[in-house]
Motif scaffolding. Structure first.
Motif: not given
Length: 206
Positions: A9-12, A198-206
């Protein structure tokens, strides 16, 4: 060799495992596991703790970031991220110092848990937060790396801990930490891994 699957998970701390995979140049696929039911469902067959990261490499399942770093350094020796076996004293020492005493000391300190009695401190694996932090600062001081003049897998794990510590305030912004974090993250593999997460974080946020 079999392809590797990275559960992350990108936040891990999965960011550490991805950085290591990028450093060794391994072919891998990613499976992003969301917090909540996903981590406590089918994924428990991979890691009964229900946490990421984990890697599966053929029939080998490896969890815990320090173990993942050590495993991949051995599985991909051409990357040169582990010293020769007879030169691994400092490599193992600081890799597992960061995984044990540093992890415990930082977590306990962040949660407001402290033991002031010197005798009771002796029962802890790290003694005190101040002692652990000062020991870590000495280990990463100078112009080289934590296990000697060459960058190793130990620097990925230790470096990630230090970099996060100074970013999120769980470690003091000592000059030794700042300089070391800059050295170890000034690498193409780190930049690639960071961009992907960071791209995964942005995709999850979007």
């Amino acid at each position: 060799m079999s392809e590797i699957t990275l559960y992350t998970n990108p936040m891990s701390r999965g960011r550490i495992a991805r950085w290591m995979l990028e450093e060794v140049g391994a072919q891998y696929t990613e499976k992003v596991i969301q917090y909540g039911p996903d981590m406590k469902g089918e994924y428990l067959k991979v890691n009964p703790m229900g946490k990421v990261p984990a890697i599966v490499h053929g029939d080998q399942v490896v969890t815990e970031c320090a173990a993942i770093c050590a495993y991949l350094a051995d599985a991909f020796p051409d990357a040169g991220l582990a010293p020769p076996v007879d030169k691994r004293g400092a490599y193992y020492r600081w890799l597992f110092f960061a995984a044990g005493p540093v992890e415990q000391a930082v977590t306990n300190n962040a949660m407001g848990f402290a033991v002031d009695d010197p005798q009771k401190q002796g029962t802890l694996g790290y003694g005190s937060f101040a002692l652990t932090q000062d020991t870590l600062a000495k280990a990463v001081s100078g112009d080289g790396y934590v296990a000697g003049p060459d960058f190793t897998a130990a620097d990925i794990y230790v470096g990630a801990q230090v970099n996060w510590g100074i970013q999120f305030g769980t470690l003091e912004k000592k000059q030794e930490f700042i300089a070391y974090a800059q050295r170890v993250t000034d690498r193409d593999a780190y930049r690639r891994a960071t961009e992907m997460d960071n791209a995964l974080v942005a995709a999850q946020a979007g």
